[in-house]
Design an enzyme around this catalytic site. Structure first.
Site, PDB file in Angstrom:
ATOM      1  N   ARG A  61     -10.552 -11.462   1.525  1.00 11.66           N
ATOM      2  CA  ARG A  61     -11.356 -12.547   0.939  1.00 11.66           C
ATOM      3  C   ARG A  61     -10.621 -13.882   1.020  1.00 11.66           C
ATOM      4  O   ARG A  61     -11.244 -14.934   1.088  1.00 11.66           O
ATOM      5  CB  ARG A  61     -11.732 -12.172  -0.500  1.00 11.66           C
ATOM      6  CG  ARG A  61     -10.549 -11.978  -1.405  1.00 11.66           C
ATOM      7  CD  ARG A  61     -10.907 -11.185  -2.669  1.00 11.66           C
ATOM      8  NE  ARG A  61     -10.941  -9.734  -2.428  1.00 11.66           N
ATOM      9  CZ  ARG A  61     -11.243  -8.845  -3.364  1.00 11.66           C
ATOM     10  NH1 ARG A  61     -11.564  -9.229  -4.583  1.00 11.66           N
ATOM     11  NH2 ARG A  61     -11.252  -7.552  -3.069  1.00 11.66           N
ATOM     12  N   LYS A  99       0.834  -1.199   0.000  1.00 13.56           N
ATOM     13  CA  LYS A  99       0.000   0.000   0.000  1.00 13.56           C
ATOM     14  C   LYS A  99       0.868   1.248   0.000  1.00 13.56           C
ATOM     15  O   LYS A  99       1.994   1.217   0.494  1.00 13.56           O
ATOM     16  CB  LYS A  99      -0.872   0.022   1.268  1.00 13.56           C
ATOM     17  CG  LYS A  99      -2.011  -0.952   1.265  1.00 13.56           C
ATOM     18  CD  LYS A  99      -2.861  -0.787   2.523  1.00 13.56           C
ATOM     19  CE  LYS A  99      -4.023  -1.752   2.519  1.00 13.56           C
ATOM     20  NZ  LYS A  99      -4.999  -1.525   1.442  1.00 13.56           N
ATOM     21  N   GLU A 148      -6.491  -9.427   0.425  1.00  9.19           N
ATOM     22  CA  GLU A 148      -6.203 -10.560   1.306  1.00  9.19           C
ATOM     23  C   GLU A 148      -7.386 -10.953   2.177  1.00  9.19           C
ATOM     24  O   GLU A 148      -7.475 -12.094   2.639  1.00  9.19           O
ATOM     25  CB  GLU A 148      -4.992 -10.229   2.206  1.00  9.19           C
ATOM     26  CG  GLU A 148      -5.304  -9.416   3.476  1.00  9.19           C
ATOM     27  CD  GLU A 148      -5.873  -8.030   3.208  1.00  9.19           C
ATOM     28  OE1 GLU A 148      -5.698  -7.535   2.086  1.00  9.19           O
ATOM     29  OE2 GLU A 148      -6.505  -7.448   4.113  1.00  9.19           O
TER      30      GLU A 148
HETATM   31  N1  BES Z   1      -8.368  -3.643   4.101  1.00  4.96           N
HETATM   32  C1  BES Z   1      -8.413  -3.223   2.752  1.00  4.96           C
HETATM   33  C2  BES Z   1      -9.677  -2.418   2.426  1.00  4.96           C
HETATM   34  C3  BES Z   1      -9.743  -1.051   3.039  1.00  4.96           C
HETATM   35  C4  BES Z   1      -8.987  -0.005   2.532  1.00  4.96           C
HETATM   36  C5  BES Z   1     -10.595  -0.809   4.089  1.00  4.96           C
HETATM   37  C6  BES Z   1      -9.082   1.248   3.087  1.00  4.96           C
HETATM   38  C7  BES Z   1     -10.694   0.437   4.654  1.00  4.96           C
HETATM   39  C8  BES Z   1      -9.935   1.474   4.147  1.00  4.96           C
HETATM   40  C9  BES Z   1      -8.399  -4.440   1.816  1.00  4.96           C
HETATM   41  O1  BES Z   1      -7.644  -5.500   2.263  1.00  4.96           O
HETATM   42  C10 BES Z   1      -7.823  -3.986   0.537  1.00  4.96           C
HETATM   43  O2  BES Z   1      -6.680  -3.650   0.516  1.00  4.96           O
HETATM   44  N2  BES Z   1      -8.640  -3.987  -0.506  1.00  4.96           N
HETATM   45  C11 BES Z   1      -8.210  -3.564  -1.783  1.00  4.96           C
HETATM   46  C12 BES Z   1      -8.772  -4.538  -2.803  1.00  4.96           C
HETATM   47  C13 BES Z   1      -8.193  -4.376  -4.171  1.00  4.96           C
HETATM   48  C14 BES Z   1      -6.731  -4.767  -4.167  1.00  4.96           C
HETATM   49  C15 BES Z   1      -8.966  -5.253  -5.131  1.00  4.96           C
HETATM   50  C16 BES Z   1      -8.747  -2.156  -2.033  1.00  4.96           C
HETATM   51  O3  BES Z   1      -9.851  -1.843  -1.581  1.00  4.96           O
HETATM   52  O4  BES Z   1      -8.022  -1.359  -2.624  1.00  4.96           O
HETATM   53 ZN    ZN Z   2      -7.396  -5.682   4.249  1.00  5.41          ZN
HETATM   54 MN    MN Z   3      -5.631  -5.331   1.674  1.00  5.79          MN
END
Ligand code: BES
Ligand code: ZN
Ligand code: MN
Length: 499
Positions: free
Chosen positions: A354, A280, A352
């Site tokens: 899912r 990230k 991750e």
């Molecule tokens: N935990 C995150 C989702 C999230 C991001 C929740 C910001 C709250 C605030 C999740 O694991 C994630 O990183 N999701 C990605 C999915 C994508 C790679 C398909 C996302 O939302 O960018």
């Molecule tokens: Zn996450």
């Molecule tokens: Mn994530």
């Protein structure tokens, strides 16, 4: 906080502070009216001078009010009587306790439950008053060297209802409100802890502690070797990059007979989500300590249900892992076989949640659940779609979706449904495995749920995406405890359906 309930008239209470409402414009509620009469028109005189007109959120603190036995009287603006709905009531209750904690009162008596809230009874008003007062008073001080609250703070609140007749239904409401408040507090405490304290192992220890506090809750913890044995390679593909071992925590609460099928709650417990190799960006990455809010909400719901001694069978599952980049971490393109036997190509290690939920979903089959609800901070896309006000809801069973939506409305913890049409499924196609773990830019919240739905074919299932609702960002960054109120309300309604 200690909460009590009683009936009585406002002018006679020997309290440090009495709270009473004033409607717009300068209309006294019954409690304020009684105080006004006891003081020979003292309050109406003040209002006429323009000190308060009753707009929602207003307040006026008075000392030594004629005819009033209490040390202080705190008048709270309640807005127009005709507008008094759930949300207004919450604003009034919250404004009342916000002002109250500014005073020196260590104890108070609130007459606000007498307010006439559209379509709500005393049971609802009391349960929610307790829940929202506790929510407002919450502070997370575990890591402050100096605790911010003075020692002699507010410690007891009595909610007052007009007559003894209302008291009976209010005692259950009080117990339930307190149990729910305790569950929400547990959720917030776990979620607010930093990820260097709150690891999967910490969650497992906390689960065992919860089992000690509530003997009706049976707790077991699966370690990585046991999960490997079960074939949970999807879950393990996330934890393999971390020095912290993954855990699968299993709660079992047996409040009903053996023939009653349990509801299963499954909470995403990523104690920190760096994104893994698909790392990230660093801005606000600290907030990814909240990526275990789904798991924390399962802890909270289990604690609340046990505290209420609800006649229901409940299973709580929380897969707990840390998502880290390292030389042992999953690489984009790696393929794993899930416990269900379906294979997954991990195109993005940041998707991750899912990957751990799918194995927990398969594991839940063994409990022959009546319904399964998973709760997860799953997609940033959900915040884009719904903002911070509603949790995203998706389900393979319309009646279950309807029950959860209604529970959210009743509990002031709303969800909003998104479609789960099969048209979306092809976005997950993979040339190499049974499915990919991401579905492209479009409808990210829905394709994430589509992925989960492939592991929920054997039962009624709903998915709550709480990415927007589980915490608030900014200066007052804090876990909200959502969606524990929704979940517990749903479980209460399941009990009422069974009887
Ligand atoms: N935990 C995150 C989702 C999230 C991001 C929740 C910001 C709250 C605030 C999740 O694991 C994630 O990183 N999701 C990605 C999915 C994508 C790679 C398909 C996302 O939302 O960018
Ligand atoms: Zn996450
Ligand atoms: Mn994530």
């Amino acid at each position: 906080m200690e909460y009590n309930i009683k009936s009585g008239s406002p002018e006679k209470q020997r309290s440090a502070c009495v709270l009473a409402g004033v409607h717009e414009t300068r209309k006294l509620t019954p409690a304020a009216q009684a105080l006004d009469e006891a003081g020979a028109g003292f309050l109406s005189g003040l209002l006429r001078k323009g000190d308060m007109d009753g707009k929602i959120g207003q307040s006026l603190l008075l000392h030594n009010v004629p005819g009033c036995a209490a040390e202080r009287l705190l008048l709270i603006g309640c807005g127009k009587q005709a507008d008094l709905d759930d949300r207004q009531y919450r604003k009034i209750i919250t404004a009342g306790v916000k002002q109250l904690r500014q005073t020196g009162a260590t104890e108070a008596m609130s007459f606000l439950p007498e307010l006439d809230v559209k379509a709500r009874d005393y049971h609802w008003k009391i349960q929610n008053a307790v829940q929202w007062i506790d929510h407002e008073l919450y502070r997370f001080n575990e890591f402050k060297s100096k605790k911010s609250e003075p020692k002699k703070g507010l410690h007891k609140i009595t909610l007052v209802v007009p007559t003894r007749r209302e008291l009976a239904q209010c005692n259950t409401a009080l117990t339930r409100g307190m149990a729910l408040a305790a569950g929400v507090k547990l959720t917030r405490d776990l979620a607010n802890r930093p990820a260097n304290t709150c690891t999967p192992t910490h969650l497992a220890e906390q689960a065992l502690a919860l089992g000690k506090t509530y003997p009706a809750v049976d707790v077991s913890v699966l370690d990585e070797a046991e999960m490997k044995e079960l074939g949970m390679h999807s879950l393990l593909s996330v934890s393999q990059g971390s020095a912290q071992p993954g855990k699968l925590i299993v709660f079992r609460y047996q409040g009903a007979g053996d023939d009653s099928k349990p509801v299963a709650l499954i909470g995403k417990g990523v104690t920190f989500d760096t994104g893994g190799i698909s790392i990230k960006p660093s801005a606000a990455m600290d907030e990814m300590k909240f990526d275990m809010c789904g798991a924390a909400s399962v802890f909270g719901a289990v604690a609340a249900v046990a505290g209420m001694e609800l006649p229901i069978n409940l299973v709580g599952l929380t897969p707990a892992v840390e998502n880290m980049p390292s030389s042992t971490a999953t690489k984009p393109g790696d393929i794993f076989t899930s416990m269900s036997g379906q294979t997954v190509e991990v195109l993005n290690t940041d998707a991750e949640g899912r990957l751990i939920l799918c194995d927990a979903l398969t594991y839940s089959e063994r409990f022959e659940p009546a319904a399964v609800v998973d709760i997860a901070t799953l997609t940033g896309a959900c915040i884009v779609a719904l903002g911070k006000h509603a949790s995203g809801l998706m389900s393979n069973h319309e009646p279950l979706a309807a029950e959860l939506l209604r529970a959210g409305l009743n509990a002031g913890d709303r969800a909003w449904q998104l479609p789960l049409w099969e048209e979306y499924e092809k976005q997950l196609d993979s040339p190499f495995a049974d499915m990919a773990n991401i579905g492209g830019r479009e409808a990210g919240t829905i394709t994430a749920a589509c992925f989960l739905s492939k592991f929920a074919r054997k039962f009624h299932w709903a998915h709550l995406d709480i990415a927007g609702t589980a915490w608030v960002s900014g200066k007052n960054k804090c876990a909200t405890g959502r969606p524990v109120p929704l979940l517990v309300e749903y479980l209460i309604q399941q009990c009422e359906k069974n009887t």
